[in-house]
Design a protein around this motif. Structure first.
Motif, PDB file in Angstrom:
ATOM      1  N   GLN A  98       0.773  -1.288   0.041  1.00  0.00           N
ATOM      2  CA  GLN A  98      -0.031  -0.063  -0.024  1.00  0.00           C
ATOM      3  C   GLN A  98       0.828   1.250  -0.078  1.00  0.00           C
ATOM      4  O   GLN A  98       0.472   2.421  -0.500  1.00  0.00           O
ATOM      5  N   LEU A  99       2.261   1.193   0.346  1.00  0.00           N
ATOM      6  CA  LEU A  99       2.979   2.253   0.362  1.00  0.00           C
ATOM      7  C   LEU A  99       3.619   2.455  -0.951  1.00  0.00           C
ATOM      8  O   LEU A  99       4.304   3.407  -1.145  1.00  0.00           O
ATOM      9  N   GLY A 100       3.663   1.518  -1.713  1.00  0.00           N
ATOM     10  CA  GLY A 100       3.984   1.544  -3.134  1.00  0.00           C
ATOM     11  C   GLY A 100       5.520   0.671  -3.350  1.00  0.00           C
ATOM     12  O   GLY A 100       6.092   0.568  -4.389  1.00  0.00           O
ATOM     13  N   VAL A 101       5.562  -0.067  -2.080  1.00  0.00           N
ATOM     14  CA  VAL A 101       6.776  -1.049  -2.452  1.00  0.00           C
ATOM     15  C   VAL A 101       6.356  -2.291  -3.450  1.00  0.00           C
ATOM     16  O   VAL A 101       5.292  -2.763  -3.346  1.00  0.00           O
ATOM     17  N   VAL A 102       7.391  -2.527  -4.201  1.00  0.00           N
ATOM     18  CA  VAL A 102       7.103  -3.443  -5.381  1.00  0.00           C
ATOM     19  C   VAL A 102       7.698  -4.771  -5.321  1.00  0.00           C
ATOM     20  O   VAL A 102       7.270  -5.966  -5.769  1.00  0.00           O
ATOM     21  N   GLY A 103       8.512  -5.235  -4.181  1.00  0.00           N
ATOM     22  CA  GLY A 103       8.918  -6.411  -3.749  1.00  0.00           C
ATOM     23  C   GLY A 103       9.518  -6.622  -2.265  1.00  0.00           C
ATOM     24  O   GLY A 103       9.418  -5.526  -1.802  1.00  0.00           O
ATOM     25  N   ILE A 104       9.667  -7.886  -2.026  1.00  0.00           N
ATOM     26  CA  ILE A 104      10.181  -8.115  -0.852  1.00  0.00           C
ATOM     27  C   ILE A 104      10.958  -9.208  -0.686  1.00  0.00           C
ATOM     28  O   ILE A 104      11.049 -10.245  -1.639  1.00  0.00           O
ATOM     29  N   ASN A 105      11.967  -9.440   0.334  1.00  0.00           N
ATOM     30  CA  ASN A 105      12.784 -10.549   0.625  1.00  0.00           C
ATOM     31  C   ASN A 105      12.301 -11.223   1.717  1.00  0.00           C
ATOM     32  O   ASN A 105      11.969 -10.431   2.991  1.00  0.00           O
ATOM     33  N   LEU A 106      11.822 -12.585   1.867  1.00  0.00           N
ATOM     34  CA  LEU A 106      11.426 -13.223   3.002  1.00  0.00           C
ATOM     35  C   LEU A 106      12.307 -14.510   3.078  1.00  0.00           C
ATOM     36  O   LEU A 106      12.608 -15.165   2.107  1.00  0.00           O
ATOM     37  N   GLU A 107      12.822 -14.954   4.355  1.00  0.00           N
ATOM     38  CA  GLU A 107      13.680 -15.741   4.446  1.00  0.00           C
ATOM     39  C   GLU A 107      13.335 -16.925   4.922  1.00  0.00           C
ATOM     40  O   GLU A 107      12.323 -16.880   6.039  1.00  0.00           O
TER      41      GLU A 107
END
Length: 258
Positions: A98-107
């Motif tokens: 919702q903030l505009g983040v396009v990707g994430i790293n999840l470990e």
């Protein structure tokens, strides 16, 4: 070119890992195509140990400040998701999107009683599957870059275990995999040939050149917290110099003239 497409260029996507607004500005001014947060660098900046010692809300605040000064695509390192269930993790990922983040790293590991350990592969796969399904149902377009910590934790069968986990995670909805501490050319080549997802490697001593990494199929290169650590080391040296010389002269010396 959107964030996913940046992983399919004729050379690897070089991600600038940032930890605050100032570093994000520097990355943008330096011509990077995308930025990603470093959880370890942000934790250090806030005075925490790495491993989800900070709260998700603290991370979220840093992300909002980075977003306020940069229009580059931003991927956020969410460590193990700051939650114990798929539902909790998904809620956090939605807030980032919702903030505009396009990707994430999840470990696929977490710190328990001060010791990092791999999650059970089947259990993590099930969690990932539920996260992807929930995001899809509400049309959240996040690039899920899944960190596999087999090499980081010196697994005795690191390559085989990475292949196993990579195939499971791909089937569960991962968009890419990130394997920190992976540097061997033959292992990198095996992973890029055997898996059908973009492979992300990280700054490490002995990592091949970016050109060579591109030749063997790497799609993404990141910095981890090493740039931040190098800057902290230089800051300490300068602080010690001021203290020992009892003058600020060292602050104004041009490095190139030394």
């Amino acid at each position: 070119m959107n964030f996913t497409e940046l992983h399919n260029q004729n050379k690897p996507l070089l991600i600038a890992n940032v930890w605050d607004a100032a570093s994000a500005i520097m990355a943008q001014q330096s011509g990077y195509q995308a930025i990603g947060t470093s959880s370890a660098a942000i934790a250090a900046m806030l005075g925490y140990e790495d491993g989800q010692a900070m709260s998700f809300d603290e991370l979220l605040y840093i992300v909002t400040r980075i977003q306020s000064v940069s229009n580059l695509p931003l991927s956020v390192d969410v460590e193990a998701g700051f939650g114990s269930t798929a539902e909790e993790i998904t809620t956090h990922l939605k807030r980032l999107a919702q903030l505009g983040v396009v990707g994430i790293n999840l470990e696929d590991s977490r710190v328990v009683n001060g010791v990092r350990q791999l999650d059970d592969a089947a259990a993590f796969t099930h969690t990932l599957q539920k996260i992807r399904k929930a995001l899809n149902e509400e049309s959240y377009q996040l690039f899920l870059n899944i960190r596999i910590d087999t090499y980081l934790l010196n697994h005795e069968l690191a390559l085989q275990e990475t292949l196993l986990r990579g195939r499971l995670y791909e089937a569960a909805g991962a968009d890419g995999i990130f394997v920190p501490c992976l540097t061997l050319v033959k292992d990198i080549e095996t992973l890029t040939k055997e898996l059908n997802m973009p492979l992300n490697v990280m700054c490490m001593p002995g990592l091949p050149t970016f050109e060579r990494l591109g030749e063997i199929g790497v799609s993404r290169i990141s910095m981890g917290n090493f740039v931040h650590s190098a800057l902290q080391s230089k800051l300490k040296d300068l602080m010690l110099l001021i203290q020992s010389q009892q003058t600020f002269a060292g602050v104004f010396i041009d490095e190139s003239s030394r």
